[in-house]
Write an enzyme that holds these catalytic residues in place. Sequence first.
Site, mmCIF file in Angstrom:
data_model
loop_
_atom_site.group_PDB
_atom_site.id
_atom_site.type_symbol
_atom_site.label_atom_id
_atom_site.label_comp_id
_atom_site.label_asym_id
_atom_site.label_seq_id
_atom_site.Cartn_x
_atom_site.Cartn_y
_atom_site.Cartn_z
ATOM 1 N N ASP A 83 0.023 1.842 8.171
ATOM 2 C CA ASP A 83 -0.404 1.356 9.843
ATOM 3 C C ASP A 83 0.406 1.349 10.871
ATOM 4 O OD1 ASP A 83 -2.022 0.162 7.635
ATOM 5 O OD2 ASP A 83 -2.136 -1.514 7.868
ATOM 6 N N GLU A 106 -9.860 -0.021 11.629
ATOM 7 C CA GLU A 106 -10.405 -1.335 10.270
ATOM 8 C C GLU A 106 -10.178 -2.840 10.507
ATOM 9 O OE1 GLU A 106 -9.004 -1.520 6.415
ATOM 10 O OE2 GLU A 106 -7.177 -1.036 7.310
ATOM 11 N N LYS A 111 -26.325 16.687 16.812
ATOM 12 C CA LYS A 111 -27.348 15.458 15.764
ATOM 13 C C LYS A 111 -26.796 14.113 15.804
ATOM 14 C CE LYS A 111 -28.964 18.073 12.024
ATOM 15 N NZ LYS A 111 -28.887 19.031 10.952
ATOM 16 N N ARG A 153 0.526 -5.621 -5.289
ATOM 17 C CA ARG A 153 1.009 -6.928 -3.470
ATOM 18 C C ARG A 153 1.211 -8.043 -4.642
ATOM 19 N NH1 ARG A 153 -0.741 -4.424 0.833
ATOM 20 N NH2 ARG A 153 -1.882 -3.306 0.737
ATOM 21 N N ASP A 161 5.358 -5.613 6.560
ATOM 22 C CA ASP A 161 6.395 -6.872 7.186
ATOM 23 C C ASP A 161 6.625 -7.884 6.571
ATOM 24 O OD1 ASP A 161 3.027 -6.218 6.993
ATOM 25 O OD2 ASP A 161 3.158 -8.090 8.807
ATOM 26 N N ASP A 162 5.335 -7.583 5.156
ATOM 27 C CA ASP A 162 4.925 -8.757 4.146
ATOM 28 C C ASP A 162 6.167 -8.781 3.320
ATOM 29 O OD1 ASP A 162 3.092 -10.806 4.749
ATOM 30 O OD2 ASP A 162 1.559 -9.501 4.467
ATOM 31 N N LYS A 181 8.468 0.715 5.410
ATOM 32 C CA LYS A 181 6.802 1.303 5.082
ATOM 33 C C LYS A 181 5.769 0.931 5.475
ATOM 34 C CE LYS A 181 4.267 0.233 2.607
ATOM 35 N NZ LYS A 181 3.590 -0.698 1.700
ATOM 36 N N THR A 182 4.641 1.908 5.750
ATOM 37 C CA THR A 182 3.168 1.163 5.848
ATOM 38 C C THR A 182 2.811 2.447 6.920
ATOM 39 O OG1 THR A 182 1.880 0.092 6.659
ATOM 40 C CG2 THR A 182 3.932 -0.761 7.840
ATOM 41 N N GLY A 207 0.654 -1.400 0.221
ATOM 42 C CA GLY A 207 0.119 -0.285 0.195
ATOM 43 C C GLY A 207 1.232 1.370 0.375
HETATM 44 P P1 FBP Z 1 0.590 -1.908 3.961
HETATM 45 O O1 FBP Z 1 1.086 -2.549 4.824
HETATM 46 O O2 FBP Z 1 1.159 -2.688 2.170
HETATM 47 O O3 FBP Z 1 1.506 -0.773 3.742
HETATM 48 O O4 FBP Z 1 -1.180 -1.238 3.476
HETATM 49 C C1 FBP Z 1 -1.682 -0.671 4.240
HETATM 50 C C2 FBP Z 1 -2.886 -0.565 3.941
HETATM 51 O O5 FBP Z 1 -3.291 0.886 3.196
HETATM 52 C C3 FBP Z 1 -4.294 -1.002 5.325
HETATM 53 O O6 FBP Z 1 -4.007 0.073 5.900
HETATM 54 C C4 FBP Z 1 -5.557 -1.471 4.317
HETATM 55 O O7 FBP Z 1 -6.030 -2.444 5.237
HETATM 56 C C5 FBP Z 1 -4.844 -1.861 2.838
HETATM 57 O O8 FBP Z 1 -3.637 -1.007 3.136
HETATM 58 C C6 FBP Z 1 -5.558 -1.918 1.802
HETATM 59 O O9 FBP Z 1 -4.756 -2.096 0.715
HETATM 60 P P2 FBP Z 1 -5.502 -2.029 -0.576
HETATM 61 O O10 FBP Z 1 -6.011 -0.744 -1.458
HETATM 62 O O11 FBP Z 1 -4.305 -2.817 -1.555
HETATM 63 O O12 FBP Z 1 -6.510 -3.357 -0.732
#
Ligand code: FBP
Length: 562
Positions: free
Chosen positions: A214, A320, A251, A154, A184-185, A211-212, A90
């Site tokens: 998250d 999420e 409201k 991905r 991580d992946d 990077k992420t 992502g």
């Molecule tokens: P990464 O772990 O690859 O950095 O992705 C994070 C993220 O933004 C998550 O928060 C989200 O669940 C996911 O990517 C959504 O990815 P996609 O747009 O590919 O469905």
Amino acid sequence: MTNKKVIPNKISELQQERLKFKPILPNVLKNHPSTIVAKLISATRSVSAQETIKKLFPKTYGMPEVIFSKGKNSQIKKKVVKVGVVLSGGQAPGGHNVIAGLFDGLKKTNSKNKLVGFLGGPSGILENKFKELTKPLIDQYRNTGGFDMIQSGRTKIETPEQFQKTKDVLIQNKIDALVIIGGDDSNTNAALIAEYFKQENVNINVVGVPKTIDGDLKNDKIETSFGFDTATKIYAELVGNICRDVNSARKYWHFIRLMGRSASHITLEVGLKTQPNIILIGEEVKQKNMTLAQIVDYIVDIIVKRAEMKKNFGVVLVPEGLIEFIPEMKNLISALNDILADNEITINSLTNIEEKRNFVYSKLTVELANLMKSLPDNIETQLMLDRDPHGNVQVSLIETEKLLIDMIKPKLSEMKKNGTYNGKFSAITHFFGYEGRCGAPSNFDANYTYALGFNAALLVLNNLTGYLSSVRKLVQKPQNWVCGGIPLTMMMNIERRKGKEKPVIQKALVNLDAKPFKYLKQNRETWALNENYLFPGPIQYFGPENLTFMTTKTLKLEQSNK
Ligand code: FBP
């Protein structure tokens, strides 16, 4: 031929100003690379399952941590090198600056060094699609958000054929090192490729960059992943604006789901920045072994108490990944993961969702089948959707905020009937994720990513492989940041993926014993019933340093008194 004038791509005023921003390099990286030495600190071990991981990574397990410091370096690669870079997973603000830092680090060492970018993520390697990254190209993207310079994807490199193909493509293009910018992946992939190359005697170094948005790729040595700072600042601006709106109109109840597939760091950080009425943290739900019904009761209780004060409004933050933290739901999802992986062909041959559902019910235990049947239809369908290439349920497609509202409403109606609730419940839902992933990097992320990229160049040029670029002491001024590398195998544990035990980098979940969560816990009862909202406003790129160089509350709290 027409005489049409080509209109150059226009860029906004902010973009023009951001292009002029000069990231601050940590002092140690300001020296010429031939005067920076890689100090090897003591040998490392994986976070768990040491013997198993050691066997799986015989060539790269146990390598020492590396810290860069000033000194004469006669080892640094003087010959011209060609480095490949790939963005994986992502988007996260600052990816372009990693590439810019990497490019500048390579060029500073030897102006003939080259950088190529594989296009569209790891599939670009497998399909041999890349482009040379030159100064004029990189200069257009400095300090910009997004991954559009070379795009991302991905695809996972995991089969023996894919490893072989990766090797062939890199050798064919005379690439000396590969930098993988990912979560991580993707960094687990980087570790596997580094090990494979070593075993095959292929002299190509592989280095990762954390990077992420998250924020779940972190540990003592990786204080935060890049993009988390900017993304949470953007979401906090939006949530703060909604808090002000509810407090003005009085409201609506706003249910806001925030990205963060597996960990609740984003929700926690945004919650601390804005102080809304309810902040759900998945890790706590798991620790308390809460059921979906108990979560609903917790929210209903606050709605009712506020209604008694004539406050039929509020803001709820929902991570999420919540659904996977609810133990009963987690069991359901993990059973579904196994069933869908083991019966892929049969399930794909079934033509409609009803048939697929019935097939899945027949494979589940009675308890889990009943739980699945109790969920609203749309959620059931979402759980049945295909997994992502890493074998994860696509939780970003599950509308947990709507599920909660669907379960809250009948509860409140019942309470109305028996006279225990006399309010009005009008709910609005939001999902913030994509709004923040490509934002223009904050000054923190612009500096951090540039340093991570520059540092990655030094790692590969020092002939290090299987390392993650590490820049630390991040609450200090960038000049004082500490730079080096962490062996990827050091972060590994064994997890079940697609029905199989696999070595993977351990995800960093919210630590319930650490200061950020404790701060929430101390304050949340007050925030639930009062309007202690904070309005952080937009990211400040220019102006007073207390605004432009602000790090996250998470980092600040984690590193206080350290
Ligand atoms: P990464 O772990 O690859 O950095 O992705 C994070 C993220 O933004 C998550 O928060 C989200 O669940 C996911 O990517 C959504 O990815 P996609 O747009 O590919 O469905």
